[in-house]
Design an enzyme around this catalytic site. Structure first.
Site, short mmCIF file in Angstrom:
data_model
loop_
_atom_site.label_atom_id
_atom_site.label_comp_id
_atom_site.label_asym_id
_atom_site.label_seq_id
_atom_site.Cartn_x
_atom_site.Cartn_y
_atom_site.Cartn_z
CG HIS A 27 -1.86 1.18 1.27
ND1 HIS A 27 -3.19 1.04 1.58
CD2 HIS A 27 -1.69 2.51 1.06
CE1 HIS A 27 -3.79 2.22 1.55
NE2 HIS A 27 -2.89 3.13 1.23
CG HIS A 29 -0.78 7.07 -1.12
ND1 HIS A 29 -2.01 7.20 -1.74
CD2 HIS A 29 -1.02 6.41 0.04
CE1 HIS A 29 -2.94 6.63 -0.97
NE2 HIS A 29 -2.37 6.14 0.11
CE LYS A 113 -7.71 1.95 -0.84
NZ LYS A 113 -6.62 2.86 -0.54
CG HIS A 150 -9.86 4.65 3.28
ND1 HIS A 150 -8.68 5.29 3.56
CD2 HIS A 150 -10.74 5.06 4.24
CE1 HIS A 150 -8.82 6.06 4.62
NE2 HIS A 150 -10.07 5.94 5.05
CG HIS A 188 -5.09 2.34 5.77
ND1 HIS A 188 -6.44 2.21 5.96
CD2 HIS A 188 -4.95 3.22 4.74
CE1 HIS A 188 -7.08 2.97 5.11
NE2 HIS A 188 -6.19 3.58 4.34
CG ASP A 261 -1.70 4.92 4.03
OD1 ASP A 261 -1.80 5.29 2.85
OD2 ASP A 261 -2.40 5.36 4.95
#
Ligand code: NCD
Ligand code: ZN
Ligand code: ZN
Length: 357
Positions: A27, A29, A113, A150, A188, A261
């Site tokens: 995970h 970004h 996602k 999420h 997460h 994350d």
């Protein structure tokens, strides 16, 4: 020298060196443009692969867009890097079954996602009504495309600290009941409730855990002044929940795996009267996890969590390279990147005990 599985311990009394199979980040970004250029080398230094989040502005919604984003990431890598970005698409109300089939056939795109609309950074295009997306989840189940979630409700009446538990109770339990063969990653996880749900669900349901949720409870963010660099979503919870996450991560249960994350935001947008959500942890991800596992006396469980469970869940081969961590304190820099584009890392200015060599 003592050997536990493939973990080499070069000092039986004080474990100060640890060699494990190269880990992956399930995970991550990395954004685009200059931020991508600042952060990607941090991830590529440690990880073989990473699941790349699609919450760009505008979001990555087609395989074609994901392939061009993948190329941008590959172009930003340091020369000689073997790092592989594993792409995902952003699920919206307009996603088509055709696109789901394309993902199933793509060697580079690994899932969708689901962001409940308004739940987190760049989630405006997310799904407003999850039941309305059920035909899409049915297609993902049929074509064996993983759904990454999420997991927080967004209704204004719910307390921010309860949003994950309410999502698990009211939405996720429905999804896993309706689509028992759907492969789901609850991203997460931050609560004991989410951990218990994942543990008792079928083997199609797994979860990622971040370094900040293993190392800190909400006091880190709120005691002695408000600390915006600890602010991420789902928000840090109380100690009882942190302990449940540590127990899950260090249990050896293959349902739990590494997902940082890591979510870079410019320093001035975090140190702001309306600060952005997201912790930047890619600069020291494996080191931070090593610290959490060592505190739990469970360094022997790090390799499974970091290097095996995620690959096994996604049906990908485990990495063959290794990385070595050494106990050698170092100081985290105050920031990374050019002055006007500075990113403040998690634990900026603090000492970390482990270092990747
Ligand atoms: C993430 C981001 O900044 O993109 N922020 C965060 O607080 N975790 C989005 C997300 O993963 O929810
Ligand atoms: Zn999220
Ligand atoms: Zn994220």
């Amino acid at each position: 020298m003592l050997e536990w599985g493939s973990i080499l311990i070069e000092n039986a009394k004080i474990m100060d060196k640890l060699t494990i199979t190269q880990p992956d980040d399930w995970h991550l970004h990395v954004r685009t443009g200059k931020i991508l250029n600042t952060v990607i080398a941090h991830t590529a230094r440690q990880f073989g692969r990473a699941i790349i989040m699609p919450n760009l502005k505008p979001p990555v919604v087609t395989v074609e867009q994901a392939l061009s984003y993948r190329q941008e990431i590959l172009d930003a890598l340091p020369t000689g890097s073997n790092f592989q970005p594993l792409m995902t698409l952003y699920l919206t109300g307009n996603t088509s079954v055709e696109e789901i089939k394309k993902v199933a056939d793509s060697e580079f795109v690994h899932g969708f996602k689901l962001y409940p609309a308004g739940a987190t950074t760049n989630s405006d295009a997310g799904v407003a009504n999850i039941e309305a997306a059920y035909p899409l989840l049915a297609a993902m189940e049929k074509y064996r495309v993983p759904l990454l979630i999420h997991g927080e409700v967004t209704d204004a009446e719910h307390d921010i600290f309860d949003r994950e538990k309410i999502f698990v109770d009211s939405q996720l339990s429905q999804i896993t009941q309706q689509f028992p063969e759907l492969r789901v990653v609850l991203e997460h996880v931050t609560t004991q409730d989410a951990v218990q749900f994942v543990e008792s669900a079928s083997s199609n349901v797994a979860a990622t855990i971040t370094p900040q949720h293993l190392l800190f409870n909400r006091n880190a963010m709120l005691v002695g002044g408000i600390k915006p660099h600890f602010y991420c979503l789902p928000i840090l919870k109380r100690e009882q929940h942190r302990q449940a996450l540590v127990t899950a991560a260090t249990s050896g249960n293959p349902k739990f795996f590494l997902g940082t994350d890591s979510a870079p935001h410019l320093t001035h947008l975090k140190e702001n009267s309306c600060g952005c959500a997201g912790c930047y942890s890619a600069h020291a991800a494996v080191e931070l996890y090593a610290q959490a596992f060592e505190q739990a006396n469970a360094l022997d469980k790090l390799e499974g969590f970091a290097s095996f469970h995620g690959a096994d869940f996604y049906g990908l081969p485990r990495n063959s390279a290794t990385v070595t961590l050494q106990k050698q304190p170092w100081q985290v820099p105050a920031s990374y990147g050019e002055a006007d584009l500075s990113i403040t890392p998690l634990l900026a200015g603090e000492q970390l005990q482990w270092q990747l060599i």
